[in-house]
Design a protein around this motif. Structure first.
Motif, PDB file in Angstrom:
ATOM      1  N   HIS A  92      14.408 148.792  32.035  1.00 18.15           N
ATOM      2  CA  HIS A  92      15.145 147.618  31.555  1.00 18.15           C
ATOM      3  C   HIS A  92      15.339 147.702  30.046  1.00 18.15           C
ATOM      4  CE1 HIS A  92      15.007 145.469  35.423  1.00 18.15           C
ATOM      5  NE2 HIS A  92      13.940 146.237  35.590  1.00 18.15           N
ATOM      6  N   PHE A  93      16.436 147.115  29.602  1.00 19.95           N
ATOM      7  CA  PHE A  93      16.856 147.226  28.208  1.00 19.95           C
ATOM      8  C   PHE A  93      17.049 145.825  27.638  1.00 19.95           C
ATOM      9  CE2 PHE A  93      20.492 147.878  25.147  1.00 19.95           C
ATOM     10  CZ  PHE A  93      19.753 148.570  24.190  1.00 19.95           C
ATOM     11  N   TYR A  94      16.498 145.606  26.439  1.00 20.30           N
ATOM     12  CA  TYR A  94      16.591 144.316  25.758  1.00 20.30           C
ATOM     13  C   TYR A  94      17.153 144.532  24.360  1.00 20.30           C
ATOM     14  CZ  TYR A  94      13.413 143.277  29.554  1.00 20.30           C
ATOM     15  OH  TYR A  94      12.849 143.175  30.803  1.00 20.30           O
ATOM     16  N   ARG A  95      18.085 143.688  23.988  1.00 22.62           N
ATOM     17  CA  ARG A  95      18.715 143.789  22.667  1.00 22.62           C
ATOM     18  C   ARG A  95      18.503 142.491  21.906  1.00 22.62           C
ATOM     19  NH1 ARG A  95      23.815 147.077  21.980  1.00 22.62           N
ATOM     20  NH2 ARG A  95      22.092 148.510  21.554  1.00 22.62           N
ATOM     21  N   ILE A  96      17.975 142.592  20.688  1.00 24.35           N
ATOM     22  CA  ILE A  96      17.827 141.454  19.773  1.00 24.35           C
ATOM     23  C   ILE A  96      18.436 141.879  18.449  1.00 24.35           C
ATOM     24  CG2 ILE A  96      16.239 139.841  18.661  1.00 24.35           C
ATOM     25  CD1 ILE A  96      14.198 140.501  20.862  1.00 24.35           C
ATOM     26  N   VAL A  97      19.568 141.291  18.107  1.00 28.00           N
ATOM     27  CA  VAL A  97      20.347 141.704  16.946  1.00 28.00           C
ATOM     28  C   VAL A  97      20.418 140.556  15.941  1.00 28.00           C
ATOM     29  CG1 VAL A  97      22.653 142.377  16.158  1.00 28.00           C
ATOM     30  CG2 VAL A  97      21.743 143.318  18.276  1.00 28.00           C
ATOM     31  N   ASP A  98      20.117 140.852  14.696  1.00 24.03           N
ATOM     32  CA  ASP A  98      20.295 139.877  13.618  1.00 24.03           C
ATOM     33  C   ASP A  98      21.792 139.722  13.374  1.00 24.03           C
ATOM     34  OD1 ASP A  98      20.479 138.432  11.274  1.00 24.03           O
ATOM     35  OD2 ASP A  98      18.928 139.570  10.224  1.00 24.03           O
ATOM     36  N   ARG A  99      22.360 138.580  13.777  1.00 21.41           N
ATOM     37  CA  ARG A  99      23.817 138.448  13.710  1.00 21.41           C
ATOM     38  C   ARG A  99      24.334 138.228  12.292  1.00 21.41           C
ATOM     39  NH1 ARG A  99      25.808 132.973  14.713  1.00 21.41           N
ATOM     40  NH2 ARG A  99      24.096 131.476  14.854  1.00 21.41           N
ATOM     41  N   PHE A 100      23.427 138.093  11.328  1.00 19.06           N
ATOM     42  CA  PHE A 100      23.857 137.952   9.931  1.00 19.06           C
ATOM     43  C   PHE A 100      23.659 139.237   9.136  1.00 19.06           C
ATOM     44  CE2 PHE A 100      22.655 133.583  11.221  1.00 19.06           C
ATOM     45  CZ  PHE A 100      23.922 133.026  11.140  1.00 19.06           C
TER      46      PHE A 100
END
Length: 349
Positions: free
Chosen positions: A332-340
């Motif tokens: 499984h793959f999880y993405r957490i991206v700082d959108r700023f």
């Protein structure tokens, strides 16, 4: 293509990987040189490798575990010959290891000169270290994104208790931990208020309910939310080890207790529940206690990044059982991206 949703100041998503992701888009790949059979399973889901790779190897408690780690290390180095190996103290030495990890991440940050695009294989990394890296990297603007690969393992939740101490026939069932539990509050995932007058508790639970019970009871929460893994959650038609069934019944007798079931791979389900609970409570604070799966721990950590009332703690056992966990077969793959952070958008979703 994975769908990304807005979650506070982050864009987040999750999926089961069918096709490999492009590892070459990352500045740093972090993995663990573990003893388990699943240690390197997720490597097959990386098409190409990051510019830099770090393999974390914790000091072993036995020669047998050290030998198994060496075998997995050899396999890792065949796949990624320029992997940098970082030797750490035993995994229960959290404060010393946190300091070493912080040093390594800062060195990588200085080397690149901007927030890092990072992917971490969390399959064999203890939850306290997953959460530490998440909090350090995103709260301190060291990471542009924190992506994760997770290989679920096969566990026997009904079989004999105390694999590490087979002579014991009574007491709580030990599956992966050994000895008494202490707790560690995760740096960078702390609440705004240090000692609130009242506190709620959210606990993610797995296969050691009996050992979890006294750990939970120490907190004396105003409200108690128990998050079980849907696939293995206690129910009337499911076999349970006797000590686990007794502990579950005792937990459900706690005042102001509520039970929720969330799928093993559903990191976002835990994050959304925890965020909503923190926003909706009239208590002064909320503690997330990460005892269950690593994917659920990641959800607690994500919620703590955006909710000022929420902090996260992990249990630290005296040691770990030498249980050889085999891969279930899925990743499984999880993405957490700082959108700023502009550099996060160089990663394709």
């Amino acid at each position: 293509m994975m769908k990304l949703d807005c979650f506070g100041s982050y864009m987040v998503g999750q999926c089961e990987l069918v096709n490999p992701i492009n590892g070459g888009e990352y500045d740093l790949f972090l993995t663990t040189v573990g003893w388990e059979a699943r240690a390197n399973f997720a490597l097959s889901k990386l098409a190409g490798f990051a510019k830099r790779t770090i393999g974390l190897r914790f000091e072993s408690s036995t020669a047998d575990l050290d030998e198994k780690k060496s075998g997995n290390q050899e396999e890792l180095l065949k796949a990624i010959p320029d992997c940098k190996l970082v030797n750490l103290l035993g995994s229960t030495r959290v404060q010393d290891n946190f300091a070493r990890l912080r040093h390594e991440i800062l060195e990588e940050y200085r080397l690149v000169g901007r927030p890092l695009r990072v992917v971490v294989d969390i399959s064999c990394l203890p939850k306290s270290y997953i959460l530490f890296l998440l909090g350090l990297g995103l709260s301190q603007d060291l990471f542009a994104c924190f992506d994760s690969l997770y290989t679920p393992g096969k566990y026997d939740l009904v079989g004999p208790p105390d694999r590490a101490e087979p002579s014991r026939s009574v007491g709580p069932r030990s599956l992966i931990s050994v000895g008494e539990w202490t707790s560690v509050q995760i740096p960078y995932l702390t609440a705004d208020q240090f000692m609130p007058s009242s506190r709620d508790l959210i606990v993610t639970l797995g296969g050691e309910i009996g050992l979890s019970l006294p750990f939970i009871e120490r907190t004396e929460p105003r409200n108690l939310s128990l998050i079980f893994i849907s696939e293995s959650a206690p129910n009337a038609g499911k076999s349970m080890h006797k000590s686990e069934a007794q502990a579950y019944a005792e937990l459900m007798e706690e005042p102001n207790v509520a039970r929720f079931d969330v799928g093993l791979s559903d990191m976002l389900g835990v994050a959304r529940f925890s965020s909503s609970a923190a926003q909706g409570t009239t208590s002064g604070g909320v503690t997330g206690m990460a005892i269950g799966s690593k994917s659920h721990a990641l959800g607690l950590g994500l919620a703590a990044l955006i909710e000022g009332k929420l902090d996260v703690v992990c249990r630290i056992p005296t040691g770990y059982s030498p249980l050889d966990v085999h891969p279930r077969g899925d990743v499984h793959f999880y993405r957490i991206v700082d959108r700023f952070e502009p550099h996060s958008y160089f990663i394709k979703s």
